[in-house]
Write a protein that holds these residues in place. Structure first.
Motif, mmCIF file in Angstrom:
data_model
loop_
_atom_site.group_PDB
_atom_site.id
_atom_site.type_symbol
_atom_site.label_atom_id
_atom_site.label_comp_id
_atom_site.label_asym_id
_atom_site.label_seq_id
_atom_site.Cartn_x
_atom_site.Cartn_y
_atom_site.Cartn_z
ATOM 1 N N ALA A 336 0.834 -1.214 0.000
ATOM 2 C CA ALA A 336 0.000 0.000 0.000
ATOM 3 C C ALA A 336 0.856 1.247 0.000
ATOM 4 O O ALA A 336 1.969 1.249 0.527
ATOM 5 N N ASP A 337 0.300 2.320 -0.576
ATOM 6 C CA ASP A 337 0.977 3.622 -0.597
ATOM 7 C C ASP A 337 0.321 4.634 0.321
ATOM 8 O O ASP A 337 0.954 5.601 0.740
ATOM 9 N N SER A 338 -0.941 4.468 0.617
ATOM 10 C CA SER A 338 -1.618 5.369 1.553
ATOM 11 C C SER A 338 -2.850 4.670 2.092
ATOM 12 O O SER A 338 -3.358 3.701 1.498
ATOM 13 N N LEU A 339 -3.326 5.172 3.238
ATOM 14 C CA LEU A 339 -4.535 4.617 3.865
ATOM 15 C C LEU A 339 -5.212 5.726 4.652
ATOM 16 O O LEU A 339 -4.545 6.510 5.334
ATOM 17 N N SER A 340 -6.513 5.799 4.557
ATOM 18 C CA SER A 340 -7.281 6.760 5.350
ATOM 19 C C SER A 340 -8.542 6.096 5.858
ATOM 20 O O SER A 340 -9.036 5.125 5.263
ATOM 21 N N ALA A 341 -9.052 6.598 6.974
ATOM 22 C CA ALA A 341 -10.283 6.053 7.547
ATOM 23 C C ALA A 341 -11.117 7.199 8.097
ATOM 24 O O ALA A 341 -10.572 8.196 8.593
ATOM 25 N N GLY A 342 -12.437 7.050 8.019
ATOM 26 C CA GLY A 342 -13.308 8.092 8.554
ATOM 27 C C GLY A 342 -14.737 7.885 8.108
ATOM 28 O O GLY A 342 -15.054 6.935 7.382
ATOM 29 N N LEU A 359 -3.359 1.081 -3.401
ATOM 30 C CA LEU A 359 -2.588 -0.159 -3.509
ATOM 31 C C LEU A 359 -1.397 -0.003 -4.448
ATOM 32 O O LEU A 359 -1.432 0.754 -5.421
ATOM 33 N N THR A 360 -0.355 -0.759 -4.158
ATOM 34 C CA THR A 360 0.732 -0.941 -5.116
ATOM 35 C C THR A 360 0.312 -2.039 -6.089
ATOM 36 O O THR A 360 -0.697 -2.739 -5.856
ATOM 37 N N PRO A 361 1.046 -2.247 -7.179
ATOM 38 C CA PRO A 361 0.698 -3.370 -8.063
ATOM 39 C C PRO A 361 0.659 -4.705 -7.320
ATOM 40 O O PRO A 361 -0.228 -5.533 -7.553
ATOM 41 N N GLU A 362 1.608 -4.916 -6.391
ATOM 42 C CA GLU A 362 1.581 -6.170 -5.624
ATOM 43 C C GLU A 362 0.381 -6.188 -4.684
ATOM 44 O O GLU A 362 -0.239 -7.233 -4.476
ATOM 45 N N GLY A 363 0.046 -5.038 -4.122
ATOM 46 C CA GLY A 363 -1.124 -4.966 -3.256
ATOM 47 C C GLY A 363 -2.399 -5.302 -4.001
ATOM 48 O O GLY A 363 -3.313 -5.937 -3.454
ATOM 49 N N LEU A 364 -2.478 -4.881 -5.266
ATOM 50 C CA LEU A 364 -3.627 -5.229 -6.085
ATOM 51 C C LEU A 364 -3.694 -6.741 -6.275
ATOM 52 O O LEU A 364 -4.768 -7.350 -6.129
ATOM 53 N N ASP A 365 -2.565 -7.346 -6.574
ATOM 54 C CA ASP A 365 -2.531 -8.807 -6.764
ATOM 55 C C ASP A 365 -2.920 -9.550 -5.489
ATOM 56 O O ASP A 365 -3.492 -10.642 -5.558
ATOM 57 N N ARG A 366 -2.622 -8.950 -4.334
ATOM 58 C CA ARG A 366 -2.848 -9.640 -3.059
ATOM 59 C C ARG A 366 -3.971 -8.992 -2.248
ATOM 60 O O ARG A 366 -4.023 -9.146 -1.023
ATOM 61 N N HIS A 367 -4.890 -8.307 -2.932
ATOM 62 C CA HIS A 367 -5.923 -7.591 -2.180
ATOM 63 C C HIS A 367 -6.818 -8.527 -1.382
ATOM 64 O O HIS A 367 -7.385 -8.125 -0.355
ATOM 65 N N GLU A 368 -6.937 -9.772 -1.809
ATOM 66 C CA GLU A 368 -7.766 -10.730 -1.061
ATOM 67 C C GLU A 368 -7.119 -11.097 0.270
ATOM 68 O O GLU A 368 -7.811 -11.573 1.176
ATOM 69 N N GLU A 369 -5.808 -10.892 0.406
ATOM 70 C CA GLU A 369 -5.143 -11.093 1.693
ATOM 71 C C GLU A 369 -5.291 -9.863 2.580
ATOM 72 O O GLU A 369 -5.275 -9.970 3.810
ATOM 73 N N ILE A 639 8.662 0.364 -6.101
ATOM 74 C CA ILE A 639 7.313 0.913 -5.932
ATOM 75 C C ILE A 639 7.266 2.365 -6.385
ATOM 76 O O ILE A 639 6.360 2.776 -7.124
ATOM 77 N N ALA A 640 8.243 3.162 -5.941
ATOM 78 C CA ALA A 640 8.260 4.587 -6.282
ATOM 79 C C ALA A 640 8.440 4.785 -7.784
ATOM 80 O O ALA A 640 7.820 5.683 -8.379
ATOM 81 N N ARG A 641 9.289 3.998 -8.395
ATOM 82 C CA ARG A 641 9.501 4.123 -9.838
ATOM 83 C C ARG A 641 8.221 3.791 -10.595
ATOM 84 O O ARG A 641 7.858 4.492 -11.549
ATOM 85 N N GLN A 642 7.515 2.748 -10.165
ATOM 86 C CA GLN A 642 6.255 2.396 -10.831
ATOM 87 C C GLN A 642 5.209 3.490 -10.617
ATOM 88 O O GLN A 642 4.461 3.833 -11.537
ATOM 89 N N ASN A 643 5.148 4.050 -9.403
ATOM 90 C CA ASN A 643 4.218 5.153 -9.142
ATOM 91 C C ASN A 643 4.508 6.346 -10.042
ATOM 92 O O ASN A 643 3.599 7.002 -10.553
ATOM 93 N N LEU A 644 5.790 6.642 -10.226
ATOM 94 C CA LEU A 644 6.180 7.760 -11.079
ATOM 95 C C LEU A 644 5.825 7.481 -12.534
ATOM 96 O O LEU A 644 5.297 8.360 -13.237
#
Length: 950
Positions: A336-342, A359-369, A639-644
């Motif tokens: 993940a790159d950020s999270l907020s709640a409210g 989500l990062t690309p890996e976070g997307l792949d593992r979102h069920e976890e 992660i940062a390079r992919q985000n950029l």
């Protein structure tokens, strides 16, 4: 209507005395009936709550030092009130109220009046509310209120304008049709309860706002206004320097005319989501490279719990970013790159508590976890998170923030107050957002009982998701798919390695303890304390707002960042690593009223730290250590390079006028590179390169420090010693010149961008001759005079688009005008023809401009330039910009205002003729049609010298 005179007349003196007594009696009666809300001890404003005879409620704010006045009307009617057969009509009504009233019938009169007196105005439609607002030079508040009140008392709804303005609403819909925010929102609507009004389309377009003989729009519009708008559903905030009695007289004399139809706000009793469909996951397709996972839990409305804020208590724990938090575990594992709640939406009957994760690309792949991990963390909160100690800490921080609250600009204050008056009792309107009156474990547990796997709607947004049998939203054509979730798997399937790392936050070490003010007068401007170890040190003690806060800026100017597109990319990646390494440790500082940012710019890297001065040095010290020896990891690099890469690729999917305006800045600014050049560099850079770059970045530096606020000179010098000891080391001192703007070739250059969007984008940029105050003043004044007529002609009369404006386009003190249009119907040549015809017509207007009107427009510009500082951060930012441009006298505002005052009508005409009529140095950037390609234009402009400095 006339009234006959009595037979026995009083003398003039007796009548005057009687009138004075009557005024005193009325004033005392009014003040007895009025209420004074509880306010911050740091708030010097005076407040009064009143209720008019027609049921309209108002909060009046007297700020004796204010140079601007403002007002905001909040109406308890929104898109949730739209009839199913007229979706978008509340939004359409918001548009129409600006377009003429019985007393002021001209459709552009209100806008022109506000603009000509240094103000601005706008409105927005939400689900339960519509808010209208403006600001203006304080002396013109009464006249502005006269126009404002008429919009609610006697709007015309002129038939011709009804038909025109539906095109503007359609243009607004069309302009944002390809934006992922609107598209994703349409999916949330599509998957909501069909029995709930939230399910409906809120914006409106030519179809829902059909206007034919068989289905005329104007009668429906008037009927909606009559059956929904009523004085008793309106809350007004008026802010000005006038005394409260004067403000009250202004309001009563004008807003009593609004009819009270004794209406009640609509009650939305249906549930937002259908219970029988939960738990479920909705997957939606994004146009841009964005990946997010949102968890939405239906809960009861929290409107009545504003004094205890149980949702805020839990959101503080769910959204915490400190070590061991849900976000920290996700981020450290590259998910993940950020999270907020409210709180999400709260309709007054029902609400949602939302957790949103980028989500990062890996976070997307593992979102069920990730989903079961969230419930694991909720269980930890349920078992260990409810404690009086945590509540006391949150309460203490809220009380400190309220105690030292700084005012925002009048218009924002008015908007906030008019909205809050709908939700809170008058006594609490100022303090409500900060109230945490008591520890309420029963309320925390009540919400936690809803945060369960069987009460979840999860939303997954991703580019090109695998959708087997997608549905499509009606107006935005967004593909989506709903599938049920297994509640048992959500409860028990969290990865053990991740769940074992979860823990609740420790007590906050950054809670400020010393809140005393330093001694000594506020300094009128920063003083240079010399060059200690090569650092240019600027210091300004400032306690004018009586807040124990300070701001520190530290810039590491270095030639290494501007060598190439590659060095630009490496700088951004390095700054990302530094921010990433600091986040978990520094998050508690943010909660405790400290803030920081580390950002790259044209000359290097800047660190900004601000907030309560008590523990600011602790945060600054830790940041400096990270800057000096950043911990660069391969995981974060990837992660940062992919985000950029994603961010740069997404620029091609921005709205057309965003792309045309972006091209102008990147082509003209020295030391910048095209999106394509940066994208190529981002794809090619390696981890080893970043390691080497981090080692070499500080080999040559030009360091500058500003310390401003509740601090001493000794404190500033000590900070400089810290910087030298921790960061500079063996750095060689060099001078890094400021970047400049390139001069445009003579005449007009036409550039055509290839953009995939149904709308046409158009930006005409006309450049000034030099960077002197005189030329800047002429362009500022010309933009002031031309903006309202341009909007009125191109948007209201010709209906070419929703996004239409003329604006000063000044960058690095290079004066310019920008004419911006985004149209769903017109080609770029059609738009340009309309702009040229407008310019020719305006030439005649300018030639007949009287001295009185010219002076009024000058004063409007000057009032904006010299606008009152209301927060310490505003002054710090202004000082820092002056240091950046080398203006050691810190009087650029005053010099520019003086130059505006000196502009003659002949000078203005000459500037208009050269810049607008003849387009002596102009860059027209469009989407579609003929013209130079982006590469051809950039190559041409790169050959040009910089704009002449004055």
């Amino acid at each position: 209507m006339s009234i006959s005179s009595p037979k026995n007349l009083f003398t003039h003196s007796l009548a005057a005395k009687a009138l004075a007594l009557l005024v005193l009696f009325l004033a005392s009666t009014l003040s007895m009936a009025a209420q004074t809300p509880d306010k911050s001890p740091n708030d010097n404003n005076e407040y009064r709550f009143i209720e008019l005879d027609n049921g309209l409620r108002a909060i009046l704010v007297s700020d004796k030092s204010a140079d601007k006045a403002a007002a905001s009307m909040n109406v308890a009617v929104g898109s949730g009130d739209d009839p199913k057969e007229r979706e978008g009509i509340s939004h359409f009504l918001e548009h129409m109220l600006f377009l003429g009233t019985e007393k002021y019938p001209e459709p552009g009169e209100y806008q022109q009046f506000i603009k000509s007196h240094g103000g601005s105005h706008n409105a927005f439609t939400a689900f339960r509310n519509t808010n209208y607002f403006f600001d203006i030079q304080a002396n013109y508040l009464e006249a502005a209120l006269d126009r404002f009140a008429q919009q609610f008392a006697a709007p015309l709804f002129t038939a011709e304008l009804v038909d025109r303005e539906r095109n503007a609403v359609h243009s607004e819909f069309s302009a944002k049709q390809k934006e992922d925010g609107r598209r994703f929102y349409s999916v949330k609507k599509a998957t909501s309860n069909p029995e709930h009004a939230f399910h409906q389309f809120a914006v409106g377009n030519l179809t829902t706002l059909e206007n034919t003989e068989a289905n005329p729009l104007r009668p429906d519009l008037i009927e909606f206004w009559k059956t929904h708008y009523s004085a008793n559903l309106m809350t007004l905030a008026v802010y000005g320097p006038q005394p409260l009695n004067t403000l009250e007289s202004m309001v009563r004399a004008r807003f009593e005319a609004i009819e009270n139809r004794n209406l009640k706000p609509r009650v939305h009793s249906a549930s937002l989501l259908e219970d029988h469909k939960l738990p479920a996951k909705v997957t939606a397709e994004a146009i841009k490279d964005v990946r997010s996972l949102s968890l939405s839990f239906p809960i009861p409305s929290q409107k009545e719990n504003y004094r205890t804020k149980p949702a805020s208590y839990l959101a503080n724990l769910l959204g915490h970013e400190g070590p061991g938090s849900l976000f920290d575990v996700l981020k450290r594992n590259g998910l993940a790159d950020s999270l907020s709640a409210g709180l999400g939406m709260d309709t007054g009957e029902n609400a949602t508590l939302d957790i949103s994760i980028a989500l990062t690309p890996e976070g997307l792949d593992r979102h069920e976890e990730i989903l079961p991990l969230v419930f694991q963390y909720i269980d930890i909160i349920r078992e260990q998170g409810i404690s009086q100690q945590r509540f006391k800490e949150m309460q203490q921080l809220a009380q400190i923030d309220f105690r030292f609250r700084e005012q925002s600009e009048p218009m924002h204050e008015a908007m906030r107050l008019s909205s809050q008056l709908q939700d809170y009792p008058a006594d609490d309107i100022l303090s409500a957002p900060w109230l945490m009156e008591r520890y309420a474990p029963e309320q925390y547990k009540a919400i936690l009982s809803r945060l369960t796997p069987d009460n979840l709607m999860a939303y997954l947004l991703a580019p090109q998701p695998e959708l087997t049998n997608p549905e499509y939203t009606q107006w935005y054509e967004t593909p989506w798919q709903l599938e049920p979730l297994n509640a048992e798997l959500l409860q028990n399937n969290a990865p053990s390695a991740l769940s074992e790392a979860l823990r609740l936050p420790l007590p906050n070490p950054f809670v400020p303890e010393n809140l005393a003010m330093v001694s000594g007068k506020t300094m009128s401007k920063p003083e240079r304390l010399g060059n200690q170890d090569g650092i240019a040190i600027w210091f300004a003690r400032d306690t004018r707002f009586n807040t124990p806060k300070a701001n520190v800026f530290f810039s590491l100017r270095t030639p290494a960042v501007r060598v190439s597109a590659r060095s630009h990319v490496l700088t951004r990646l390095l700054v990302d690593n530094i921010n990433n390494n600091l986040n978990a440790w520094a998050y508690s500082a943010r909660l405790a009223g400290l803030d920081y940012s580390i950002y790259p710019h044209l000359r290097g890297i800047t660190v900004r730290v601000g907030g309560y001065s008590d523990k600011l040095h602790t945060l600054m010290n830790r940041i400096l250590m990270q800057v000096a020896t950043p911990e660069v990891t391969r995981q974060r690099f990837d992660i940062a390079r992919q985000n950029l890469i994603d961010s740069l690729q997404n620029k091609a999917k921005d709205r057309p006028v965003a792309q045309t305006s972006e091209f102008i800045q990147s082509a003209l600014l020295e030391d910048t590179w095209s999106t394509e050049e940066k994208l190529q560099a981002a794809k090619e850079v390696t981890f080893d390169e970043l390691m080497s770059f981090a080692d070499a970045l500080l080999s040559e530096v030009d360091p500058v420090l500003l310390a401003h606020g509740n601090i001493t000179e000794a404190y500033a010098l000590n900070l400089a010693q810290q910087v030298d000891a921790i960061v500079l080391g063996k750095s060689e001192l060099v001078e890094v010149e400021r970047s400049r703007m390139r001069k445009l070739p003579a005449n007009e250059t036409l550039v055509s961008l290839d953009v995939e969007h149904p709308d046409t984008g158009y930006t005409l940029y006309t450049q000034g001759k030099d960077t002197g105050f005189e030329e800047r003043a002429r362009f500022r004044l010309l933009a002031q005079i031309i903006s309202s007529p341009f909007y009125e002609e191109i948007r209201t009369t010709r209906q070419l688009g929703y996004i239409v404006y003329a604006t000063p386009f000044e960058v690095l003190e290079t004066p310019a005008l920008g004419f911006v249009v985004q149209s769903p119907t017109a080609s770029q040549s059609d738009i340009d023809q309309a702009v040229r015809e407008f310019s020719e017509g305006f030439d005649k207007t300018l030639s007949t401009l009287g001295e009185k009107r010219l002076n009024r427009e000058k004063q409007a510009v000057i009032s904006k330039i010299l606008e009152q500082d209301r927060q310490l951060g505003e002054i710090s930012g202004r000082y820092w910009r002056e240091i950046d441009r080398g203006s050691d006298n810190f009087d650029s505002r005053e010099q520019l205002a003086k130059a505006v005052k000196a502009v003659s009508l002949e000078e203005l005409k000459t500037t208009f003729e050269g810049a607008v009529l003849n387009r002596d140095r102009a860059l027209r950037v469009v989407t579609g049609g003929d013209g130079l390609s982006a590469d051809e234009a950039r190559a041409l402009i790169l050959q040009q010298p910089p704009v002449t400095a004055r």
